[in-house]
Design a protein around this motif. Structure first.
Motif, PDB file in Angstrom:
ATOM      1  N   THR A   1       9.949   0.437  11.784  1.00  0.00           N
ATOM      2  CA  THR A   1       9.419   0.848  13.098  1.00  0.00           C
ATOM      3  C   THR A   1      10.102   2.114  13.605  1.00  0.00           C
ATOM      4  O   THR A   1       9.548   2.842  14.427  1.00  0.00           O
ATOM      5  N   SER A   2      11.317   2.382  13.148  1.00  0.00           N
ATOM      6  CA  SER A   2      11.998   3.604  13.552  1.00  0.00           C
ATOM      7  C   SER A   2      11.597   4.755  12.619  1.00  0.00           C
ATOM      8  O   SER A   2      10.844   4.561  11.670  1.00  0.00           O
ATOM      9  N   GLU A   3      12.130   5.941  12.852  1.00  0.00           N
ATOM     10  CA  GLU A   3      11.704   7.115  12.103  1.00  0.00           C
ATOM     11  C   GLU A   3      12.164   7.096  10.646  1.00  0.00           C
ATOM     12  O   GLU A   3      11.392   7.363   9.734  1.00  0.00           O
ATOM     13  N   ASN A   4      13.426   6.825  10.379  1.00  0.00           N
ATOM     14  CA  ASN A   4      13.973   6.866   9.022  1.00  0.00           C
ATOM     15  C   ASN A   4      14.763   5.591   8.717  1.00  0.00           C
ATOM     16  O   ASN A   4      15.489   5.099   9.579  1.00  0.00           O
ATOM     17  N   PRO A   5      14.675   5.113   7.487  1.00  0.00           N
ATOM     18  CA  PRO A   5      13.696   5.502   6.473  1.00  0.00           C
ATOM     19  C   PRO A   5      12.330   4.896   6.790  1.00  0.00           C
ATOM     20  O   PRO A   5      12.215   4.070   7.685  1.00  0.00           O
ATOM     21  N   GLU A   6      11.328   5.297   6.023  1.00  0.00           N
ATOM     22  CA  GLU A   6       9.966   4.828   6.315  1.00  0.00           C
ATOM     23  C   GLU A   6       9.794   3.352   5.982  1.00  0.00           C
ATOM     24  O   GLU A   6       9.044   2.634   6.652  1.00  0.00           O
ATOM     25  N   TYR A   7      10.512   2.892   4.910  1.00  0.00           N
ATOM     26  CA  TYR A   7      10.400   1.488   4.474  1.00  0.00           C
ATOM     27  C   TYR A   7      11.785   0.869   4.280  1.00  0.00           C
ATOM     28  O   TYR A   7      12.744   1.561   3.924  1.00  0.00           O
ATOM     29  N   ILE A   8      11.838  -0.420   4.527  1.00  0.00           N
ATOM     30  CA  ILE A   8      13.049  -1.215   4.259  1.00  0.00           C
ATOM     31  C   ILE A   8      12.691  -2.272   3.210  1.00  0.00           C
ATOM     32  O   ILE A   8      11.679  -2.970   3.353  1.00  0.00           O
ATOM     33  N   ILE A   9      13.525  -2.367   2.180  1.00  0.00           N
ATOM     34  CA  ILE A   9      13.320  -3.411   1.160  1.00  0.00           C
ATOM     35  C   ILE A   9      14.303  -4.541   1.431  1.00  0.00           C
ATOM     36  O   ILE A   9      15.529  -4.347   1.381  1.00  0.00           O
ATOM     37  N   GLU A  10      13.769  -5.718   1.738  1.00  0.00           N
ATOM     38  CA  GLU A  10      14.595  -6.898   2.038  1.00  0.00           C
ATOM     39  C   GLU A  10      14.565  -7.856   0.850  1.00  0.00           C
ATOM     40  O   GLU A  10      13.534  -8.013   0.194  1.00  0.00           O
ATOM     41  N   LEU A  11      15.682  -8.510   0.612  1.00  0.00           N
ATOM     42  CA  LEU A  11      15.794  -9.454  -0.497  1.00  0.00           C
ATOM     43  C   LEU A  11      16.161 -10.840   0.016  1.00  0.00           C
ATOM     44  O   LEU A  11      17.009 -10.981   0.905  1.00  0.00           O
ATOM     45  N   LYS A  12      15.502 -11.834  -0.549  1.00  0.00           N
ATOM     46  CA  LYS A  12      15.838 -13.226  -0.259  1.00  0.00           C
ATOM     47  C   LYS A  12      16.174 -13.904  -1.576  1.00  0.00           C
ATOM     48  O   LYS A  12      15.395 -13.858  -2.527  1.00  0.00           O
TER      49      LYS A  12
ATOM     50  N   ALA B   1      15.057   2.282   2.020  1.00  0.00           N
ATOM     51  CA  ALA B   1      16.441   1.828   1.838  1.00  0.00           C
ATOM     52  C   ALA B   1      16.427   0.348   1.506  1.00  0.00           C
ATOM     53  O   ALA B   1      15.546  -0.398   1.964  1.00  0.00           O
ATOM     54  N   VAL B   2      17.396  -0.059   0.703  1.00  0.00           N
ATOM     55  CA  VAL B   2      17.548  -1.476   0.354  1.00  0.00           C
ATOM     56  C   VAL B   2      18.502  -2.104   1.351  1.00  0.00           C
ATOM     57  O   VAL B   2      19.632  -1.626   1.538  1.00  0.00           O
ATOM     58  N   SER B   3      18.061  -3.134   2.007  1.00  0.00           N
ATOM     59  CA  SER B   3      18.891  -3.795   3.009  1.00  0.00           C
ATOM     60  C   SER B   3      20.143  -4.376   2.358  1.00  0.00           C
ATOM     61  O   SER B   3      20.089  -4.979   1.285  1.00  0.00           O
TER      62      SER B   3
ATOM     63  N   ASN C   1      10.684  -8.196  -0.246  1.00  0.00           N
ATOM     64  CA  ASN C   1       9.786  -7.902   0.882  1.00  0.00           C
ATOM     65  C   ASN C   1       9.897  -6.420   1.228  1.00  0.00           C
ATOM     66  O   ASN C   1      10.994  -5.911   1.475  1.00  0.00           O
ATOM     67  N   ILE C   2       8.770  -5.708   1.196  1.00  0.00           N
ATOM     68  CA  ILE C   2       8.730  -4.285   1.560  1.00  0.00           C
ATOM     69  C   ILE C   2       8.172  -4.192   2.979  1.00  0.00           C
ATOM     70  O   ILE C   2       7.007  -4.534   3.221  1.00  0.00           O
ATOM     71  N   VAL C   3       9.016  -3.755   3.897  1.00  0.00           N
ATOM     72  CA  VAL C   3       8.660  -3.765   5.322  1.00  0.00           C
ATOM     73  C   VAL C   3       8.543  -2.333   5.848  1.00  0.00           C
ATOM     74  O   VAL C   3       9.408  -1.479   5.576  1.00  0.00           O
ATOM     75  N   LYS C   4       7.474  -2.078   6.586  1.00  0.00           N
ATOM     76  CA  LYS C   4       7.292  -0.778   7.236  1.00  0.00           C
ATOM     77  C   LYS C   4       8.285  -0.676   8.394  1.00  0.00           C
ATOM     78  O   LYS C   4       8.323  -1.537   9.281  1.00  0.00           O
TER      79      LYS C   4
ATOM     80  N   SER D   1       0.837  -1.213   0.000  1.00  0.00           N
ATOM     81  CA  SER D   1       0.000   0.000   0.000  1.00  0.00           C
ATOM     82  C   SER D   1       0.864   1.253   0.000  1.00  0.00           C
ATOM     83  O   SER D   1       0.632   2.185   0.772  1.00  0.00           O
ATOM     84  N   ASN D   2       1.897   1.257  -0.851  1.00  0.00           N
ATOM     85  CA  ASN D   2       2.807   2.404  -0.882  1.00  0.00           C
ATOM     86  C   ASN D   2       3.312   2.623  -2.296  1.00  0.00           C
ATOM     87  O   ASN D   2       3.168   1.779  -3.181  1.00  0.00           O
ATOM     88  N   ILE D   3       3.934   3.775  -2.488  1.00  0.00           N
ATOM     89  CA  ILE D   3       4.407   4.172  -3.809  1.00  0.00           C
ATOM     90  C   ILE D   3       5.591   3.321  -4.280  1.00  0.00           C
ATOM     91  O   ILE D   3       5.849   3.197  -5.479  1.00  0.00           O
ATOM     92  N   ILE D   4       6.304   2.733  -3.337  1.00  0.00           N
ATOM     93  CA  ILE D   4       7.474   1.919  -3.704  1.00  0.00           C
ATOM     94  C   ILE D   4       7.025   0.681  -4.481  1.00  0.00           C
ATOM     95  O   ILE D   4       7.571   0.355  -5.548  1.00  0.00           O
ATOM     96  N   TYR D   5       6.009   0.004  -3.947  1.00  0.00           N
ATOM     97  CA  TYR D   5       5.496  -1.183  -4.639  1.00  0.00           C
ATOM     98  C   TYR D   5       4.960  -0.816  -6.019  1.00  0.00           C
ATOM     99  O   TYR D   5       5.238  -1.501  -7.010  1.00  0.00           O
ATOM    100  N   THR D   6       4.216   0.288  -6.094  1.00  0.00           N
ATOM    101  CA  THR D   6       3.654   0.732  -7.377  1.00  0.00           C
ATOM    102  C   THR D   6       4.762   1.009  -8.387  1.00  0.00           C
ATOM    103  O   THR D   6       4.664   0.637  -9.560  1.00  0.00           O
ATOM    104  N   SER D   7       5.838   1.623  -7.931  1.00  0.00           N
ATOM    105  CA  SER D   7       6.957   1.951  -8.826  1.00  0.00           C
ATOM    106  C   SER D   7       7.677   0.685  -9.299  1.00  0.00           C
ATOM    107  O   SER D   7       8.047   0.575 -10.469  1.00  0.00           O
ATOM    108  N   ILE D   8       7.870  -0.259  -8.393  1.00  0.00           N
ATOM    109  CA  ILE D   8       8.522  -1.521  -8.772  1.00  0.00           C
ATOM    110  C   ILE D   8       7.676  -2.256  -9.805  1.00  0.00           C
ATOM    111  O   ILE D   8       8.188  -2.789 -10.800  1.00  0.00           O
ATOM    112  N   LYS D   9       6.364  -2.267  -9.573  1.00  0.00           N
ATOM    113  CA  LYS D   9       5.456  -2.986 -10.464  1.00  0.00           C
ATOM    114  C   LYS D   9       5.445  -2.385 -11.866  1.00  0.00           C
ATOM    115  O   LYS D   9       5.239  -3.095 -12.855  1.00  0.00           O
TER     116      LYS D   9
END
Length: 368
Positions: free
Chosen positions: A107-118, A155-157, A102-105, A65-73
């Motif tokens: 919990t800390s202030e910055n950045p708003e999202y973390i992108i994790e890769l498996k 940020a990309v992990s 995986n796009i994770v919200k 539910s964020n612009i990051i997913y929309t942009s990736i898609k």
């Protein structure tokens, strides 16, 4: 002194003569050896570089539910694969997909999202680097357009989870299909032309003047073709292993299981040839009848590309074809490390085809 006539020796003599005639037949050598080897060489060299693949999957718990997913898609260089979790794990282990994103919200202030890769050990490291670069570029563009005053929205992990995997090369898919191509061509075209010519040239009729029984005539012709095709299978597999690193998970054991599977499949395919040789009224009628059996299987049985590319309704028909089950069992044994016994569903379908085909062949087979 009365010498007892040996049916076995007569059968071997027929096999020897038939085998020599096959070696002298350009069409037999071309269909059984040359064509499959050419395809293996072409696809082997094409697949040698393992070109960059940017197929990715999305973690089922990812925040979409964020612009990051929309942009990736919406990025053309990234294709999001939709599969269930079991198939997703298998594709990741084989390197068919680059990573699970995986796009994770945060919990800390910055950045708003973390992108994790498996990812997996089967994936080319260059693919991961390219994917990371694209994702960072997406984040940079979002920041510049939407949040010019903010530090960064995501940020990309740098830590990438990697699961064990084995590289699934193009040759691991192509070679089983080409071996099936060779077996089916030899079983149908080889047997059809061979028995039709024996009948037309009255050779079978001359055999009847000898003490050899009909069963041993068929066995003699069958034995020669089986030996020839098993030699062909060894050549095809050997080229794949030594030239293109075709995967034989358990080494010699896997090789022997493949040879057993090839033997069963060849015997089944030869049943088609017996039917064609009997229903064809003349030699020119053999190719059309033979192609009715072979062409749909060459195109629809996963010989050159997966049957998953076809519509669902067509896949039902694809999964009925005997060559499909040979290809499935061959790939499972060679790459997945499945045992011959564990492939019983595919082998069972092949045997069922064999029963039906030979029942029909017995009904229509003509000696004269």
């Amino acid at each position: 002194m009365h010498i007892r006539y040996s049916q076995f020796k007569a059968m071997l003599a027929i096999s020897k003569a038939s085998f020599r005639s096959m070696l002298r037949s350009p069409s037999t050598v071309i269909f059984s050896i040359v064509f499959p080897l050419v395809f293996i060489l072409v696809f082997g060299f094409i697949g040698g570089n393992n070109g960059i693949s940017l197929d990715v999957a999305l973690n089922k718990n990812a925040d979409t539910s964020n612009i990051i997913y929309t942009s990736i898609k919406n990025i053309g260089s990234i294709h999001i694969v939709q599969e269930d979790s079991l198939l997703l794990k298998e594709d990741l282990e084989k390197g068919n997909i680059t990573a699970i994103v995986n796009i994770v919200k945060n919990t800390s202030e910055n950045p708003e999202y973390i992108i994790e890769l498996k990812s997996s050990e089967a994936v080319n490291p260059q693919n991961i680097q390219v994917l990371q670069s694209i994702l960072k570029n997406i984040i940079s563009n979002i920041n510049a357009e939407k949040y010019p005053q903010a530090e960064t929205i995501a940020a990309v992990s740098n830590t990438i989870e990697k699961i064990p995997g084995r590289e699934y090369r193009r040759i691991d898919f192509i070679l089983p299909g080409q071996l099936g191509f060779s077996l089916l061509s030899a079983g149908v075209f080889g047997v059809a032309f061979s028995f039709f010519n024996l009948r037309q040239q009255l050779i079978l009729k001359r055999f009847f003047a000898t003490p050899i029984r009909r069963t041993f005539i068929v066995l003699g012709e069958t034995l020669s073709r089986v030996i020839f095709q098993m030699m062909t299978a060894i050549i095809i597999i050997g080229l794949g292993v030594f030239a293109f690193k075709f995967t034989l998970v358990k080494g010699f054991i896997t090789f022997m299981e493949i040879m057993l599977l090839s033997f069963i499949s060849l015997v089944v395919f030869m049943g088609f040839g017996f039917i064609v040789s009997s229903v064809a009224k003349n030699e020119s009628a053999i190719p059309p009848f033979a192609n009715m059996f072979t062409l749909p299987q060459f195109l629809l049985a996963g010989t050159f590309f997966p049957i998953s590319v076809f519509p669902k309704w067509l896949q039902v028909f694809c999964n009925i074809l005997p060559l499909t089950h040979f290809n499935n069992a061959m790939r499972n044994i060679s790459f997945e490390g499945a045992s011959f016994i564990s492939c019983w569903p595919d082998i069972g379908v092949l045997l069922l085809w064999g029963i039906l085909i030979y029942a029909a062949a017995i009904k229509v087979f003509r000696w004269e």
